[in-house]
Design a protein around this motif. Sequence first.
Motif, short mmCIF file in Angstrom:
data_model
loop_
_atom_site.label_atom_id
_atom_site.label_comp_id
_atom_site.label_asym_id
_atom_site.label_seq_id
_atom_site.Cartn_x
_atom_site.Cartn_y
_atom_site.Cartn_z
N PRO A 473 0.84 -1.46 -0.20
CA PRO A 473 -0.31 -0.08 0.20
C PRO A 473 0.87 1.15 -0.34
CG PRO A 473 -0.31 -0.77 2.03
CD PRO A 473 0.50 -2.14 1.16
N LYS A 474 0.49 2.00 -0.42
CA LYS A 474 1.07 3.79 -1.18
C LYS A 474 1.08 4.54 0.50
CE LYS A 474 3.11 1.83 -4.63
NZ LYS A 474 4.18 2.10 -5.05
N VAL A 475 0.07 4.72 0.30
CA VAL A 475 -0.59 5.36 1.59
C VAL A 475 -1.59 3.92 2.68
CG1 VAL A 475 -0.60 7.75 0.20
CG2 VAL A 475 -2.94 5.79 0.79
N SER A 476 -1.89 4.76 3.82
CA SER A 476 -2.35 4.48 4.65
C SER A 476 -4.05 4.06 4.61
CB SER A 476 -2.39 5.47 6.50
OG SER A 476 -3.39 6.58 5.30
N GLY A 477 -4.59 4.74 3.47
CA GLY A 477 -6.14 4.02 3.05
C GLY A 477 -5.77 3.14 2.15
N ASP A 478 -5.07 2.09 1.52
CA ASP A 478 -4.81 1.33 0.82
C ASP A 478 -5.21 0.33 1.81
OD1 ASP A 478 -3.17 2.61 -1.77
OD2 ASP A 478 -5.12 3.03 -1.07
N ARG A 479 -4.91 -0.09 3.08
CA ARG A 479 -4.48 -0.82 3.75
C ARG A 479 -6.12 -2.30 3.70
NH1 ARG A 479 -3.86 0.88 8.38
NH2 ARG A 479 -1.14 1.19 8.20
N GLU A 480 -6.91 -1.38 4.21
CA GLU A 480 -8.13 -2.22 4.07
C GLU A 480 -8.55 -2.73 2.45
OE1 GLU A 480 -10.23 -2.79 6.57
OE2 GLU A 480 -8.73 -1.53 7.82
N ARG A 481 -8.03 -2.07 1.35
CA ARG A 481 -7.95 -2.44 -0.40
C ARG A 481 -7.13 -3.43 0.01
NH1 ARG A 481 -5.28 -2.12 -4.76
NH2 ARG A 481 -4.23 -1.02 -3.54
N PHE A 512 1.55 -13.98 6.19
CA PHE A 512 3.15 -13.55 6.85
C PHE A 512 3.03 -11.81 5.63
CE2 PHE A 512 5.39 -14.89 4.29
CZ PHE A 512 6.32 -14.59 3.84
N ILE A 513 3.36 -11.51 6.88
CA ILE A 513 3.51 -9.83 6.66
C ILE A 513 5.22 -9.46 6.20
CG2 ILE A 513 3.29 -7.04 6.46
CD1 ILE A 513 0.64 -8.17 8.92
N ILE A 514 5.06 -9.30 5.06
CA ILE A 514 6.47 -8.72 4.40
C ILE A 514 7.10 -7.36 5.09
CG2 ILE A 514 8.38 -8.97 2.68
CD1 ILE A 514 6.66 -11.17 1.70
N ALA A 515 8.25 -6.75 5.79
CA ALA A 515 8.20 -4.98 6.25
C ALA A 515 9.43 -4.98 7.18
CB ALA A 515 6.99 -4.63 6.88
N ASN A 521 5.75 -2.33 13.38
CA ASN A 521 5.59 -1.02 14.92
C ASN A 521 4.63 -1.01 14.51
OD1 ASN A 521 7.30 -3.24 16.28
ND2 ASN A 521 8.94 -1.64 15.59
N LYS A 522 4.14 -0.01 13.22
CA LYS A 522 3.34 0.84 13.09
C LYS A 522 2.46 0.01 12.98
CE LYS A 522 6.33 4.36 11.94
NZ LYS A 522 6.77 4.87 11.29
N LEU A 523 2.19 -1.47 12.37
CA LEU A 523 0.73 -1.89 11.85
C LEU A 523 -0.38 -1.85 13.27
CD1 LEU A 523 1.76 -4.05 9.16
CD2 LEU A 523 0.68 -2.11 8.74
N PRO A 524 -1.78 -1.87 12.86
CA PRO A 524 -2.06 -2.19 14.26
C PRO A 524 -2.69 -4.00 13.56
CG PRO A 524 -3.52 -0.63 11.93
CD PRO A 524 -2.15 -1.30 11.71
N VAL A 525 -3.70 -3.96 14.11
CA VAL A 525 -3.74 -5.86 14.11
C VAL A 525 -4.21 -6.32 13.72
CG1 VAL A 525 -4.45 -7.71 15.61
CG2 VAL A 525 -4.16 -5.62 16.79
N ILE A 526 -3.72 -6.93 12.20
CA ILE A 526 -4.57 -7.76 10.92
C ILE A 526 -5.40 -8.87 11.40
CG2 ILE A 526 -4.06 -7.72 8.76
CD1 ILE A 526 -1.65 -5.44 9.02
N GLU A 527 -6.12 -8.94 10.44
CA GLU A 527 -7.35 -10.51 10.72
C GLU A 527 -7.55 -10.48 9.51
OE1 GLU A 527 -9.59 -11.22 13.92
OE2 GLU A 527 -8.08 -11.23 14.96
N LEU A 528 -7.64 -11.44 8.84
CA LEU A 528 -7.97 -11.94 7.75
C LEU A 528 -9.35 -13.51 7.97
CD1 LEU A 528 -5.49 -12.57 4.97
CD2 LEU A 528 -7.03 -10.58 5.28
N SER A 529 -10.12 -12.24 7.35
CA SER A 529 -11.28 -13.87 7.55
C SER A 529 -12.03 -15.09 6.45
CB SER A 529 -12.69 -13.40 7.51
OG SER A 529 -13.00 -12.69 5.97
N LEU A 530 -11.21 -16.14 6.40
CA LEU A 530 -12.01 -17.51 5.43
C LEU A 530 -13.17 -17.84 5.75
CD1 LEU A 530 -10.53 -18.68 3.28
CD2 LEU A 530 -9.21 -20.01 4.83
#
Length: 739
Positions: A473-481, A512-515, A521-530
Motif C-alpha cells: 500500500p502506498k498510503v495508509s488508506g489502501d490498507r483496507e483495500r 505473514f507480512i513482509i516489512a 511496529n506501526k501496523l495495527p492488528v490485522i486479521e483475514l477472514s476465511l
Amino acid sequence: MIISVLTILSFVGDLWVEAKERFKRRYLSERIDYLTNGSFGTKHTARKITKVRPIQANISDIKKLKSSSLAGLSCLTSPHDRCELLKGRFGTKPTARKLAKRHAVLPPFYSDHRIITCSINHAKPPPVKSVIRSRQFGKMKPEQFTELLQKRMSEFPLDCEDPNVLTDAYESLTKSVLDEVCPITTRERTMRHRLPWYNEDIHLARRIRRRLERKWRKSQSEEDNEEFVAQKYQVIKLITDSKIEYFSNKFAESNVKDMYATINGLLNKSQKILPVFDCPDQALANKFLSFFIEKVEKIRANVNVSPSSTDDSIANSDSIEPCNLDANINCCLNTFTPLSETDIEKIIKRFPSKTCNLDTLPTWLVKDNLPILLPILTKIVNSSLISGIFPNALKESIITPVIKKSNLDNNILKNYRPVANMKFMCKVIEKAASCQVVTHVDNYNLGEVNQSSYKRSHSTETALLKLYAAFEPKVSGDRERVLNNMSACISDINSWMVNNKLQLNQDKTEFFIIATNRALNKLPVIELSLGNHSIKPSANVKNLGVVFDGALNMSSHISNLCKTLNFHIRNLWRIRRFLSQDACHHAVRALVLSRIDYANSLMYGAREMDLKRLQRLQNKAARLIFACGRDRCSADLLNTLRWLPVKERINFKIMLHIYNCISGTAPAYLQDLVTFYNHPDSSRSSRRLRSSSDKTRLYTVRSSKRAGDCCFTVFGPSTGTSSLFMSEKRNLWLLLNVF
C-alpha cells in the motif's frame, strides 16, 4: 567455671543419647507389630520372617522380594547373631516354593549394617515361538520355474479383451506355477534377536571368554585374570571390526531412505511408531481402517456441493482467468494408444525391484522371466487402456499408517497419514497411462506454466525462486483495500478447489507480512477472514521446507537448519567408530551437505553472522569424516574433500540456475526473469565500448532497497556474469561432478 560447663554439656549429651535409643526401640517395636499383623500371610509366617531380634525391615521391601524375578537381591538389616529373613516360605500354601536360595550374610562394611545376598529361584521364561507361512525362494531353482512357465503359456487366454479376466488369469497362472516350484511352507520359528553383524568368529570368541571367566573366578589367580582380560578385549575388537565392515558395506549400497533406517538402528531408535492400545493387532488395524474411511467420507461430503453454488463466484472473480484455447486445434485426449512390448519392457525395467505382499510373483522374478511374461503383461495393459477399465484385482493395496512428524502424539489417529503399497501391475498400468498424458500435455502446451511438480527440470527450489506477488500500500488508506483483496483471493482459491473436488485445509492456512521491524511496529492488528475462520499473521511461515520471516533475511531458516545439522552431526559422532571414512563421507553427504545445498540460492544476501554459523557446521562435518579435532585446519580438510565453502556454494547454485535459463533447460517462469542486454547501435555512438561485443551479457536490474537485492531478477544476472559462469558447458559439468 569451664569444668562446670563441660559437665552440664556431657550430662545433656547422655540424656539425648538415651532418648534417641528409647525412641529407636519403640519405633522398631511398632514396625514388628505392623509386620506381624499385616497382610503377609499368617502370624506364624510373619514371626518366622522377622525372627529373634528387632530388624529394620520394610513391608514394601518384602513385597518386592515376593514378586521379584531378578537373579539376585541385596537388602540391609541390623547386626545380629543369626538372620532367617530369607529362609521362610512366602504365603501359607504348602505348594509355595522357596524363592530365595544360596543366601549369605557379608561382614560389616562402612556401617553397622550387613549385606544379605541371595539368588531368586525363578526360571528363565521360555522363548517365544511364532508360526510363519512363506515361500523359500532361496531353495527354488529358477530354471525349473522358467521351464514350467513356458509350458503353461498356452493356458492364458490371449484372445480375451476383458482386463478383469486377463488379470485373474495371469494371477492364477503364476500362482499355480509358483505353488509347484516353490510352495508355501508353514514352519515354527523361535523369535530371537539376531544381529546382522554377528558371525561365527565372535560366537567362538565369546565362548572362550566365558570359559576363561569361570576359570578365573574359581582359581582367583593373576595369570587367569590376565588371560580373561585379554580375551575380553579380543571379543570387543572382533565386534567392532565386524560392525565396521557390515555398516560400511551397507552405507555404500544404500540410498538416503535406507541410510536413515540404518542410522536409527545404530542409535537404537524405533522405526515404527504406533498408538498404544490394550487390544490385539487386528483390532488396532480396524481402528485405523474405520478412521481413514470416516475421514474420506467427511472430505467427500464437504466437496460434494452443487457446481452452481461456486460457478457464480468464480465467474465474477477477476483474479481467475479462463484458459484461452484455439477451438480449431483438436487437443482432446479421447483414447489411449496401445503400447508395444518394447515400451512395456522399458517401463518395467525402470521400476525398482520392490514387491508388495499381495503380488503373486515378486518383482525380481518378473524381471528375470520378462521375455516370457511380456506378451501377457502387454495384453493386460493395452486392454485396460483401450477399454478404460481398471482391473478389480489390482484395486487392493496394503495401507500402512505413518506418523506425520516424530514430535506429534502417537495416540491421536489424525496425526497419521495412510501410505498405500500397491501391486506391481497396478504401477505398470498407471505409468503407461501417465506417460501418454504427459506427452499430450507437452505437445499441445496445456500444462500450467507455474507448476513445478512432476515436470522435468522443475524442482521446489525453482518454485521458491519465482517472484511472489506482494501487496504494498502506498498510503495508509489502501490498507483496507489490500486486506479485502487478499480475502477475496483466498475465497476464490477455496471456491475453485471445491468446484474441482478439492478441499482447502483452513486450519493450516496462514500468512505473514513482509516489512521492516519499524514498519511492523506501526501496523495495527490485522486479521483475514476465511469463511468462519479468522487468520492472524504469523511471524514465520514454512513453505516447501524453507522458513520465511518478515524481514526476508533467512535468519529463521538458517537457525532451523543449524539445529537439524547439529542433530545429525552429533548422532554421526556417536556411531563414528563403526563407520569407515568412505561410509562416513557418504552419510555426511546425504544427511548434512544435502540440507546445506537445498534452496541455498535463497540465502543470497543473508547476514554474514548466519553464513558463518553454517560454515562452522560444514567444518564440523569435515572433521567428522577424518575423525580429527579442532586443531586441524578446516580449509585443508575442505580442499581434501573438494568441498566448496558455504558462500561459494550459494554463488555456484545461482550461476547454475542462470546457465540453465540461458541454455533453455530451466523452467519457463525463470527464463522470463533473465534477459540479455540490448546493445545500442555502435555505429551511431562516438565511442565503442568493450562490453558491446559481449553476446552473453545479461540485463541487470537495479534496486534501491536492500530487500530488492534479494530478488532473483537482481542477484541472478549480477552473479551469473562472473568468470565461472562464462566457462564452457563441458567444464561446468566437470565442476558439477567434482563438487
